[in-house]
Scaffold this motif. Structure first.
Motif, short mmCIF file in Angstrom:
data_model
loop_
_atom_site.label_atom_id
_atom_site.label_comp_id
_atom_site.label_asym_id
_atom_site.label_seq_id
_atom_site.Cartn_x
_atom_site.Cartn_y
_atom_site.Cartn_z
N ALA A 177 0.83 -1.21 0.00
CA ALA A 177 0.00 0.00 0.00
C ALA A 177 0.87 1.26 0.00
N ARG A 178 1.92 1.22 0.77
CA ARG A 178 2.84 2.36 0.80
C ARG A 178 3.50 2.53 -0.56
N ALA A 179 3.87 1.43 -1.18
CA ALA A 179 4.50 1.50 -2.51
C ALA A 179 3.53 2.10 -3.53
N ARG A 180 2.27 1.69 -3.48
CA ARG A 180 1.29 2.23 -4.44
C ARG A 180 1.06 3.72 -4.23
N ALA A 181 0.97 4.14 -2.97
CA ALA A 181 0.77 5.57 -2.69
C ALA A 181 1.97 6.39 -3.16
N PHE A 182 3.16 5.87 -2.90
CA PHE A 182 4.38 6.55 -3.31
C PHE A 182 4.46 6.63 -4.84
N ALA A 183 4.15 5.53 -5.50
CA ALA A 183 4.22 5.49 -6.97
C ALA A 183 3.24 6.46 -7.59
N ALA A 184 2.06 6.60 -6.99
CA ALA A 184 1.06 7.53 -7.54
C ALA A 184 1.55 8.97 -7.49
#
Length: 338
Positions: A177-184
């Motif tokens: 989830a942290r990776a997806r938020a960062f990537a966005a």
């Protein structure tokens, strides 16, 4: 009649002051100039002081680091970075690491400035990576892999985005989830596994908190440059098999027994620059050697290169001094009288 105090005032630069002053500073140029001074013997770089513990509340790892350093020349910079971290801090809504960088008057030795350290620490590290890429990366970098998605990863992408505006970016983090938020936020792709991020990348940036290696040599594409910022992500086979191993300072690595290269030195599988030992991989050069022209750097476009920056306190002090100069010019910060 009261005699005026000869003690200097202390200028405190909080984060907003540091960020405002930093708009007038080129961190990559600062790192390059400091490494050149280091190559010429115009720095003082003592060992870091390291205090580890496990927190009473949850038993997670915490530590305090103190990195002193001085850069000599027409405008000497003398100081000390103290930066502390606890792995539980993000769950508290706090950055993992924070601290202060102190600057001292080179004549009186009195503290004259106290700057928020987290931005300076992350930015000098990312600037070192950008300089490493300029000097050591293959001629074309189309894909950048970033492992870890914390503040250090964010600072890296801010600088690397300007350096490689056309490169694609893929990120990986243990917390999806942290990776997806960062990537966005950074228009990056997300990898399900670290190998998926690393394979095919011309530049691999490690910004994790791991103490266990996981990146294998056969993950790395021909010509890849690994910016091994977090110091324990690659397996020993990467050190042994890379075409070029570049460090920041051998004495710092040799004094440390916790990170990978220090452990390999003690196991007899790593040797200092210029020294050959049976069964040991010899470190090829420091980045300061490459900056100064004492080592040519990359020999072939297909070479796999490991850049392993232990972390030099002189870079924090030099960047803090540049930020302090910019703050003085704009009268930023809070003045504490003695």
């Amino acid at each position: 009649m009261t005699t005026p105090s000869a003690e200097p005032a202390l200028r405190i630069l909080r984060r907003e002051d540091v960020l405002a002053a930093a708009t007038d500073v080129d961190p990559v140029a600062c790192v390059q100039a400091t490494l050149l001074a280091h190559a010429r013997g115009a720095t003082t770089l003592p060992d870091e002081a390291y205090l580890p513990w496990h927190t009473p509340s949850s038993g997670v790892f915490a530590r305090s680091l103190a990195l002193p350093g001085a850069v000599w020349g027409e405008r000497p910079a003398v100081g000390l970075k103290v930066i502390n971290s606890s792995l539980d801090n993000p769950a508290r809504g706090m950055p993992r690491a924070q601290g202060w960088t102190f600057l001292f008057d080179p004549d009186t030795a009195r503290p004259i400035a106290m700057l928020e350290a987290a931005w300076i620490s992350a930015t000098r590290t990312a600037a070192y990576t950008v300089l490493s890429a300029r000097l050591l990366a293959a001629p074309r970098v189309d894909r950048i892999a970033v492992l870890g998605t914390g503040a250090l990863a964010e600072t890296h992408l801010d600088l690397l985005g300007a350096e490689y505006p056309d490169a694609s970016t893929v990120v990986y983090d243990l917390d999806p989830a942290r990776a997806r938020a960062f990537a966005a936020l950074h228009r990056a792709d997300v990898a399900d596994e670290p190998r998926d991020a690393v394979e095919g990348a011309g530049l691999v940036v490690c910004t994790t908190t791991t103490t266990t290696g996981y990146i294998a040599l056969d993950w790395l594409a021909p010509g890849a440059l690994v910016a091994h910022v977090s110091l324990d992500d690659v397996l020993p086979e990467v050190v042994a098999g890379a075409d070029l191993v570049v460090i920041d300072d051998w004495d710092l690595i040799a004094a440390d027994d916790r990170r990978l290269l220090g452990r390999m030195l003690r196991e007899g599988t790593l040797a200092p620059p210029g020294e050959s030992r049976d069964g040991a991989r010899t470190v090829d050069a420091s980045l300061a050697d490459v900056v100064a022209g004492a080592h040519p750097g990359r020999a072939r476009d297909t070479d796999v290169i490991l850049s392993n920056p232990f972390g030099m306190g002189v870079l924090d002090v030099a960047l803090a001094a540049d930020v302090h100069d910019a703050a003085l010019a704009r009268d930023l910060g809070t003045i504490i009288q003695p």
